[in-house]
Scaffold this motif. Structure first.
Motif, PDB file in Angstrom:
ATOM      1  N   ASN A 331     -55.517   1.761 -50.167  1.00 41.61           N
ATOM      2  CA  ASN A 331     -56.008   2.807 -51.130  1.00 41.61           C
ATOM      3  C   ASN A 331     -55.058   4.057 -50.872  1.00 41.61           C
ATOM      4  N   ALA A 332     -54.788   4.308 -49.779  1.00 39.70           N
ATOM      5  CA  ALA A 332     -54.310   5.453 -49.398  1.00 39.70           C
ATOM      6  C   ALA A 332     -52.423   5.629 -49.572  1.00 39.70           C
ATOM      7  N   THR A 333     -52.010   4.310 -49.071  1.00 43.03           N
ATOM      8  CA  THR A 333     -50.603   4.257 -49.347  1.00 43.03           C
ATOM      9  C   THR A 333     -50.105   3.594 -50.777  1.00 43.03           C
ATOM     10  N   SER A 334     -50.963   3.078 -51.382  1.00 45.52           N
ATOM     11  CA  SER A 334     -50.708   2.672 -52.836  1.00 45.52           C
ATOM     12  C   SER A 334     -50.640   3.957 -53.812  1.00 45.52           C
ATOM     13  N   HIS A 335     -51.404   4.885 -53.414  1.00 45.52           N
ATOM     14  CA  HIS A 335     -51.363   6.130 -54.038  1.00 45.52           C
ATOM     15  C   HIS A 335     -50.162   6.955 -53.566  1.00 45.52           C
ATOM     16  N   GLU A 336     -50.177   7.145 -52.359  1.00 46.80           N
ATOM     17  CA  GLU A 336     -49.311   8.306 -51.590  1.00 46.80           C
ATOM     18  C   GLU A 336     -47.739   7.767 -51.806  1.00 46.80           C
ATOM     19  N   PHE A 337     -47.594   6.419 -51.911  1.00 42.17           N
ATOM     20  CA  PHE A 337     -46.192   5.819 -51.817  1.00 42.17           C
ATOM     21  C   PHE A 337     -45.671   5.927 -53.548  1.00 42.17           C
ATOM     22  N   ARG A 338     -46.712   5.751 -54.196  1.00 43.05           N
ATOM     23  CA  ARG A 338     -46.391   5.609 -55.747  1.00 43.05           C
ATOM     24  C   ARG A 338     -45.900   7.264 -56.177  1.00 43.05           C
ATOM     25  N   THR A 339     -46.443   8.051 -55.656  1.00 40.56           N
ATOM     26  CA  THR A 339     -45.724   9.594 -56.042  1.00 40.56           C
ATOM     27  C   THR A 339     -44.689   9.967 -55.751  1.00 40.56           C
ATOM     28  N   PRO A 340     -44.297   9.672 -54.522  1.00 42.33           N
ATOM     29  CA  PRO A 340     -42.600   9.848 -54.091  1.00 42.33           C
ATOM     30  C   PRO A 340     -41.633   9.238 -54.738  1.00 42.33           C
ATOM     31  N   LEU A 341     -42.272   7.526 -54.900  1.00 42.61           N
ATOM     32  CA  LEU A 341     -41.306   6.684 -55.415  1.00 42.61           C
ATOM     33  C   LEU A 341     -41.074   7.039 -56.856  1.00 42.61           C
ATOM     34  N   THR A 342     -42.215   7.458 -57.715  1.00 47.21           N
ATOM     35  CA  THR A 342     -42.081   7.902 -58.884  1.00 47.21           C
ATOM     36  C   THR A 342     -41.164   8.893 -59.009  1.00 47.21           C
ATOM     37  N   SER A 343     -41.137  10.015 -58.292  1.00 49.09           N
ATOM     38  CA  SER A 343     -40.358  11.139 -58.425  1.00 49.09           C
ATOM     39  C   SER A 343     -38.746  10.737 -58.230  1.00 49.09           C
ATOM     40  N   GLN A 373     -38.640  13.672 -51.299  1.00 45.91           N
ATOM     41  CA  GLN A 373     -39.610  12.538 -51.522  1.00 45.91           C
ATOM     42  C   GLN A 373     -39.199  11.444 -50.679  1.00 45.91           C
ATOM     43  N   ALA A 374     -37.781  11.254 -50.255  1.00 49.99           N
ATOM     44  CA  ALA A 374     -37.402  10.371 -49.402  1.00 49.99           C
ATOM     45  C   ALA A 374     -37.982  10.600 -48.165  1.00 49.99           C
ATOM     46  N   GLN A 375     -37.733  11.991 -47.675  1.00 51.75           N
ATOM     47  CA  GLN A 375     -38.281  12.042 -46.344  1.00 51.75           C
ATOM     48  C   GLN A 375     -39.741  12.274 -46.144  1.00 51.75           C
ATOM     49  N   ARG A 376     -40.364  12.295 -47.172  1.00 55.25           N
ATOM     50  CA  ARG A 376     -41.840  11.964 -47.228  1.00 55.25           C
ATOM     51  C   ARG A 376     -42.233  10.674 -47.114  1.00 55.25           C
ATOM     52  N   LEU A 377     -41.444   9.760 -47.701  1.00 54.48           N
ATOM     53  CA  LEU A 377     -41.717   8.400 -47.715  1.00 54.48           C
ATOM     54  C   LEU A 377     -41.412   7.824 -46.028  1.00 54.48           C
ATOM     55  N   SER A 378     -40.317   8.479 -45.735  1.00 57.75           N
ATOM     56  CA  SER A 378     -39.915   8.283 -44.208  1.00 57.75           C
ATOM     57  C   SER A 378     -40.926   8.727 -43.272  1.00 57.75           C
ATOM     58  N   LYS A 379     -41.729   9.650 -43.522  1.00 57.89           N
ATOM     59  CA  LYS A 379     -42.685  10.439 -42.568  1.00 57.89           C
ATOM     60  C   LYS A 379     -43.831   9.440 -42.770  1.00 57.89           C
ATOM     61  N   MET A 380     -44.422   8.817 -43.805  1.00 57.97           N
ATOM     62  CA  MET A 380     -45.490   7.985 -44.028  1.00 57.97           C
ATOM     63  C   MET A 380     -45.032   6.790 -43.378  1.00 57.97           C
ATOM     64  N   VAL A 381     -43.978   6.094 -43.614  1.00 63.68           N
ATOM     65  CA  VAL A 381     -43.375   5.086 -42.744  1.00 63.68           C
ATOM     66  C   VAL A 381     -43.796   4.980 -41.297  1.00 63.68           C
ATOM     67  N   ASP A 382     -43.191   6.304 -40.837  1.00 65.93           N
ATOM     68  CA  ASP A 382     -43.110   6.328 -39.534  1.00 65.93           C
ATOM     69  C   ASP A 382     -44.634   6.570 -38.942  1.00 65.93           C
ATOM     70  N   ASP A 383     -45.557   7.056 -39.620  1.00 62.04           N
ATOM     71  CA  ASP A 383     -46.907   7.229 -39.120  1.00 62.04           C
ATOM     72  C   ASP A 383     -47.507   6.007 -39.245  1.00 62.04           C
ATOM     73  N   LEU A 384     -47.350   5.045 -40.474  1.00 56.64           N
ATOM     74  CA  LEU A 384     -47.836   3.838 -40.174  1.00 56.64           C
ATOM     75  C   LEU A 384     -47.435   2.829 -39.212  1.00 56.64           C
ATOM     76  N   LEU A 385     -46.253   2.931 -38.703  1.00 60.79           N
ATOM     77  CA  LEU A 385     -45.675   2.146 -37.819  1.00 60.79           C
ATOM     78  C   LEU A 385     -46.195   2.545 -36.357  1.00 60.79           C
ATOM     79  N   VAL A 386     -46.536   3.721 -36.044  1.00 57.75           N
ATOM     80  CA  VAL A 386     -46.950   4.084 -34.889  1.00 57.75           C
ATOM     81  C   VAL A 386     -48.412   3.877 -34.702  1.00 57.75           C
ATOM     82  N   ILE A 387     -49.284   3.612 -35.666  1.00 56.48           N
ATOM     83  CA  ILE A 387     -50.545   3.230 -35.313  1.00 56.48           C
ATOM     84  C   ILE A 387     -51.060   1.960 -34.344  1.00 56.48           C
ATOM     85  N   PRO A 388     -50.251   0.910 -34.918  1.00 54.80           N
ATOM     86  CA  PRO A 388     -50.373  -0.242 -34.067  1.00 54.80           C
ATOM     87  C   PRO A 388     -49.971  -0.220 -32.753  1.00 54.80           C
TER      88      PRO A 388
END
Length: 546
Positions: A331-343, A373-388
């Motif tokens: 739910n979070a990523t589908s919304h959060e990733f769509r916004t920077p990708l759209t930009s 927006q690319a930096q924002r996507l990079s930050k979200m990817v880094d966050d997702l990768l570090v959780i596991p």
């Protein structure tokens, strides 16, 4: 068919296998014992009858021999006075005879040679022609002294006309009963048993001289001491043995029943999901090895099931959390990733169009937005990768010497925004620390980005870095809406966002502070939160000071 319980089965087996055989065995042993004792009583009665009869015969024969000797020396006495004196001396000295007299042969037929009330008459010839006989009387009651003194039987002596001559330990009624059962047979020379009652055998013995017969009667007292006593002892011993068996079987059954009930309770508990249930047996010498082994294996099995159940329950909880995390993440990523990708797609498409002319300022502005927006996507990817890696404790660090001043400046440059005012107070003598520079910058990016997103409009973000008590400390503060105190600890959980007018409009995955808390704990950096006035997060580098 109704299934019997163990106790019921043991009772039935006990009755069929113990009680009935015991009763049968008791009857057989009692009967055999009764017959053997009865035979012994019969033989004893015969022996006693023979003994008494032979004693009487010996006594009479001895008396007759004495009388014969007196008669053989009678002719040598010179005169009548001497003969009378001789008779008196014989009676006085021997005390065996009385009423010594000389009788002619013709007068012997007028005498009752067997018995005269209490006396018995004997005679012996005194001449060769047998014209004259010496007669004497002996007392019949003296014969009773020949009987055994310790006997408890009744002994009777009857003459040929069944007249009672002697009776010991008896009454007239007993003698009458004996005569009613008695059937004398002259041809029998051995002692003979007679009577209707087998347990009180009677024996009679026929005498030749005198013409008497002896009867020995076994009394009820003797029977009570022999047959009845033996029977009582047999029955008592069998009853005591049966009682002992019942007690032992009762104890065994009690222990078995209690322990089997424990097994039942354990099985029922397991069937109802109570895997902590243990079987506690009542152990003793009566507890079978199989039950002990079964209880031990059951407890072992219950432990295994309990451990597996807890692991499964834990796994289910983890799966539920993982599923919840997956749903939140989608739910979070589908919304959060769509916004920077759209930009990014929109501005890049604008720059690639040939039908319009884009000036340099617009091009530069569009490229800056694409970069942000690319930096924002990079930050979200880094966050997702570090959780596991955080949750599996497999996160690896590259510890090196880090200049905190330089790291803070790089992060501020990275997050530079015309709409945000940063207030910095960084001490020039801020100590170097040993840390993973990449992970440290990730912590600072998340904290400052979080402060930017939730700060009130036109309010600066304050960043302070200094040595406090020789400990390098970083404080990041921003002004925001009041946060309830009970939300203080929850802010570091996954997908938790403060429910306010700000969070409803502010973008974010809700993972920033969770990642900050995880990385700080893994790197042993103390992190604390203060929400009394401003929203302030403090980092203290205690274990990584150079």
């Amino acid at each position: 068919m109704k299934r019997l319980k163990i106790v019921e089965q043991i009772i039935i087996v006990l009755v069929l296998a113990v009680l009935i055989p015991f009763i049968t065995m008791g009857l057989i042993i009692s009967n055999v014992s009764q017959q053997s004792v009865r035979l012994e009583l019969s033989n004893n009665a015969k022996l006693m009858a023979r003994f008494v009869g032979e004693a009487i015969e010996n006594y009479v024969n001895f008396s007759q021999s004495q009388l014969n000797q007196m008669a053989s020396g009678f002719n040598y006495i010179p005169n009548t006075m001497a003969k009378v004196q001789y008779f008196d001396e014989i009676e006085a000295k021997t005390k065996l005879f009385k009423n010594l007299d000389i009788v002619e042969k013709e007068k012997l037929s007028s005498l009752d040679l067997n018995i005269h009330d209490e006396d018995m008459t004997l005679f012996a010839p005194i001449d060769k022609e047998n014209k004259y006989f010496l007669t004497a009387q002996i007392k019949v009651n003296i014969i009773s002294k020949l009987f055994p003194e310790t006997t408890q039987r009744h002994i009777y002596i009857f003459n040929s006309q069944t007249k009672e001559l002697i009776a010991t330990n008896s009454t007239n009624t007993n003698a009458k009963n004996v005569l009613e059962d008695l059937r004398i047979k002259d041809e029998i020379e051995e002692p003979t048993i007679f009577g209707k009652k087998k347990n009180t055998p009677k024996a009679y013995y026929k005498l030749d001289n005198p013409d008497w017969f002896v009867v020995v009667d076994t009394t009820k007292k003797v029977t009570a001491k022999t047959i009845n006593k033996a029977r009582f002892r047999i029955i008592l011993s069998l009853c005591l043995s049966a009682l002992f068996i019942f007690i032992m079987v009762g104890l065994y059954t009690t222990y078995l029943y209690i322990n089997v009930r424990q097994l039942f309770k354990g099985i029922k508990a397991i069937s109802k999901g109570n895997y902590d249930k243990k079987i506690h047996l009542l152990k003793s010498v009566f507890t079978p090895h199989e039950l002990v082994f079964l209880a031990k294996e059951f407890n072992y099995m219950a432990d295994k099931i309990n451990v597996s159940y807890k692991d499964l329950k834990k796994k289910n909880i983890e799966l539920e959390k993982l599923n919840e995390f997956r749903e939140h993440l989608i739910n979070a990523t589908s919304h959060e990733f769509r916004t920077p990708l759209t930009s990014i797609i929109g501005y890049s498409s604008r720059l690639l169009r040939n039908d319009i002319k884009v000036d340099e300022q617009t091009k530069t502005s569009s490229l800056q937005i694409i970069k942000q927006q690319a930096q924002r996507l990079s930050k979200m990817v880094d966050d997702l990768l570090v959780i596991p890696e955080l949750e599996s404790f497999s996160l690896k660090f590259n510890i090196e010497e880090v200049d905190l001043i330089e790291s803070i400046n790089q992060v501020l440059e990275y997050l530079k925004n015309d709409n945000v005012d940063f207030k910095t107070n960084i001490s020039k003598d801020l100590s170097f620390v040993w840390a993973d520079n990449y992970r440290l910058e990730q912590i600072l990016i998340n904290l400052i980005d979080n402060a930017i997103k939730y700060s009130l409009d036109n309010q600066p973000i304050t960043i302070e870095a200094m040595n406090i008590n020789s400990i390098p400390t970083i404080k990041i503060s921003n002004k925001c809406e009041k946060i309830a105190p009970d939300m203080k600890e929850k802010l570091f959980d996954k997908f938790v966002r403060v429910d306010s007018t700000l969070t409803r409009t502010t973008r974010g995955t809700g993972l920033g502070l969770y990642i900050v808390k995880g990385l700080a704990s893994a790197m042993k950096i103390n992190i604390s939160l203060d929400i009394k006035e401003d929203f302030t997060i403090k980092l203290e580098f205690i274990d990584y000071v150079k």
